[in-house]
Design a protein around this motif. Structure first.
Motif, mmCIF file in Angstrom:
data_model
loop_
_atom_site.group_PDB
_atom_site.id
_atom_site.type_symbol
_atom_site.label_atom_id
_atom_site.label_comp_id
_atom_site.label_asym_id
_atom_site.label_seq_id
_atom_site.Cartn_x
_atom_site.Cartn_y
_atom_site.Cartn_z
ATOM 1 N N ILE A 1 0.695 -1.268 0.135
ATOM 2 C CA ILE A 1 0.151 -0.241 -0.045
ATOM 3 C C ILE A 1 0.741 1.343 -0.248
ATOM 4 C CG2 ILE A 1 -1.587 1.818 1.098
ATOM 5 C CD1 ILE A 1 -3.373 -1.846 1.851
ATOM 6 N N ALA A 2 2.198 1.123 1.011
ATOM 7 C CA ALA A 2 3.034 2.371 1.450
ATOM 8 C C ALA A 2 3.717 2.487 -0.721
ATOM 9 C CB ALA A 2 3.619 2.343 2.259
ATOM 10 N N LEU A 3 3.946 1.740 -1.179
ATOM 11 C CA LEU A 3 4.383 1.934 -2.253
ATOM 12 C C LEU A 3 4.187 1.758 -3.230
ATOM 13 C CD1 LEU A 3 7.766 -0.152 -0.843
ATOM 14 C CD2 LEU A 3 7.717 2.181 -1.255
ATOM 15 N N ASN A 4 3.035 1.614 -3.578
ATOM 16 C CA ASN A 4 1.782 1.748 -4.403
ATOM 17 C C ASN A 4 2.155 0.008 -5.550
ATOM 18 O OD1 ASN A 4 -0.474 2.443 -5.754
ATOM 19 N ND2 ASN A 4 0.501 3.093 -7.564
ATOM 20 N N VAL A 5 1.822 -1.106 -4.266
ATOM 21 C CA VAL A 5 2.250 -1.871 -6.146
ATOM 22 C C VAL A 5 1.249 -2.966 -5.311
ATOM 23 C CG1 VAL A 5 3.586 -4.193 -5.152
ATOM 24 C CG2 VAL A 5 5.061 -2.314 -5.174
ATOM 25 N N SER A 6 0.436 -3.344 -6.092
ATOM 26 C CA SER A 6 -1.001 -4.045 -5.925
ATOM 27 C C SER A 6 -0.956 -5.152 -5.700
ATOM 28 C CB SER A 6 -1.393 -4.281 -7.924
ATOM 29 O OG SER A 6 -1.667 -3.090 -8.485
ATOM 30 N N TYR A 7 -1.379 -5.692 -4.922
ATOM 31 C CA TYR A 7 -1.456 -7.173 -4.264
ATOM 32 C C TYR A 7 -3.108 -8.041 -4.264
ATOM 33 C CZ TYR A 7 -3.165 -5.215 -0.323
ATOM 34 O OH TYR A 7 -4.262 -4.640 1.120
ATOM 35 N N VAL A 8 -2.825 -9.178 -3.841
ATOM 36 C CA VAL A 8 -4.319 -9.993 -3.970
ATOM 37 C C VAL A 8 -3.774 -10.989 -3.376
ATOM 38 C CG1 VAL A 8 -5.432 -9.244 -6.008
ATOM 39 C CG2 VAL A 8 -4.067 -11.241 -5.583
ATOM 40 N N ASN A 9 -4.998 -11.692 -2.600
ATOM 41 C CA ASN A 9 -5.599 -13.091 -1.450
ATOM 42 C C ASN A 9 -5.583 -13.911 -3.048
ATOM 43 O OD1 ASN A 9 -7.855 -13.571 -2.157
ATOM 44 N ND2 ASN A 9 -8.280 -12.789 -0.738
ATOM 45 N N THR A 10 -5.097 -15.749 -2.624
ATOM 46 C CA THR A 10 -5.600 -16.340 -3.856
ATOM 47 C C THR A 10 -6.717 -16.766 -5.013
ATOM 48 O OG1 THR A 10 -3.682 -17.439 -2.282
ATOM 49 C CG2 THR A 10 -5.138 -19.016 -3.847
ATOM 50 N N ILE A 11 -7.688 -16.588 -3.516
ATOM 51 C CA ILE A 11 -8.787 -16.140 -4.544
ATOM 52 C C ILE A 11 -9.316 -15.192 -5.794
ATOM 53 C CG2 ILE A 11 -11.686 -16.757 -4.462
ATOM 54 C CD1 ILE A 11 -9.762 -19.499 -3.509
ATOM 55 N N GLU A 12 -8.283 -13.950 -4.634
ATOM 56 C CA GLU A 12 -8.847 -12.952 -5.850
ATOM 57 C C GLU A 12 -7.633 -13.333 -6.880
ATOM 58 O OE1 GLU A 12 -10.428 -9.553 -7.031
ATOM 59 O OE2 GLU A 12 -11.125 -10.906 -5.698
#
Length: 166
Positions: A146-157
């Motif tokens: 979030i702080a570095l504007n990097v996208s992340y998701v969990n497994t199902i997403e």
């Protein structure tokens, strides 16, 4: 085409809790397919975390993931410097042990964020961790993302975004 960069907890939690290798063959077949297509990858630091247990998960990874699945993180040291700079700027919030763990060169977390930061438009971190911005005793991957504007998701997403079922 976006590439999803898998945290070690993607594999570990799937195997131990949600999709045991001996029960959920469809899940593991789908992971192998996505890996062969280059749609999911991981990094050398995750490999180190997975290949130290001599268990069924390690065997599965050795026998099913492409040879080039685990990418070399030495090529993202500029991005890693940004991640460490952010972490150190939060030294008033995080406890020293939390920062030491996050910044340990043998740990994958900061390198996962850095690997995705290096090609921010095309790489997503896949982790089961959830944001806990008030937590002081552990730096969570989503908070760094979030702080570095990097996208992340969990497994199902990840599977939803890829339009994949198993």
């Amino acid at each position: 085409m976006p590439v999803y960069v898998l945290d070690s907890n993607f594999f570990i939690q799937a195997h131990r809790f949600h999709y045991p290798i001996d029960v959920a063959a469809g899940f593991w077949k789908k992971v192998r397919q996505l890996a062969e297509e280059g749609r999911v990858i991981s990094i050398d630091k995750v490999k180190k975390e997975l290949y130290d247990k001599n268990d069924a998960l390690e065997d599965w990874c050795r026998n099913n993931l492409p040879e080039d699945f685990f990418k070399d993180t030495s090529v993202v040291m500029g991005a890693y410097a940004q991640v460490t700079g952010w972490a150190m700027s939060r030294s008033g919030h995080y406890l020293p042990n939390a920062l030491n763990e996050f910044l340990n060169a043998d740990e994958a977390d900061a390198f996962l964020v850095a690997y995705c930061l290096a090609d921010n438009a095309n790489r997503f971190v896949v982790t089961q961790e959830v944001s806990e911005p008030n937590r002081q005793n552990k730096v969570k991957i989503p908070d760094a993302c979030i702080a570095l504007n990097v996208s992340y998701v969990n497994t199902i997403e990840m599977f939803r975004q890829l339009g994949e079922t198993f």
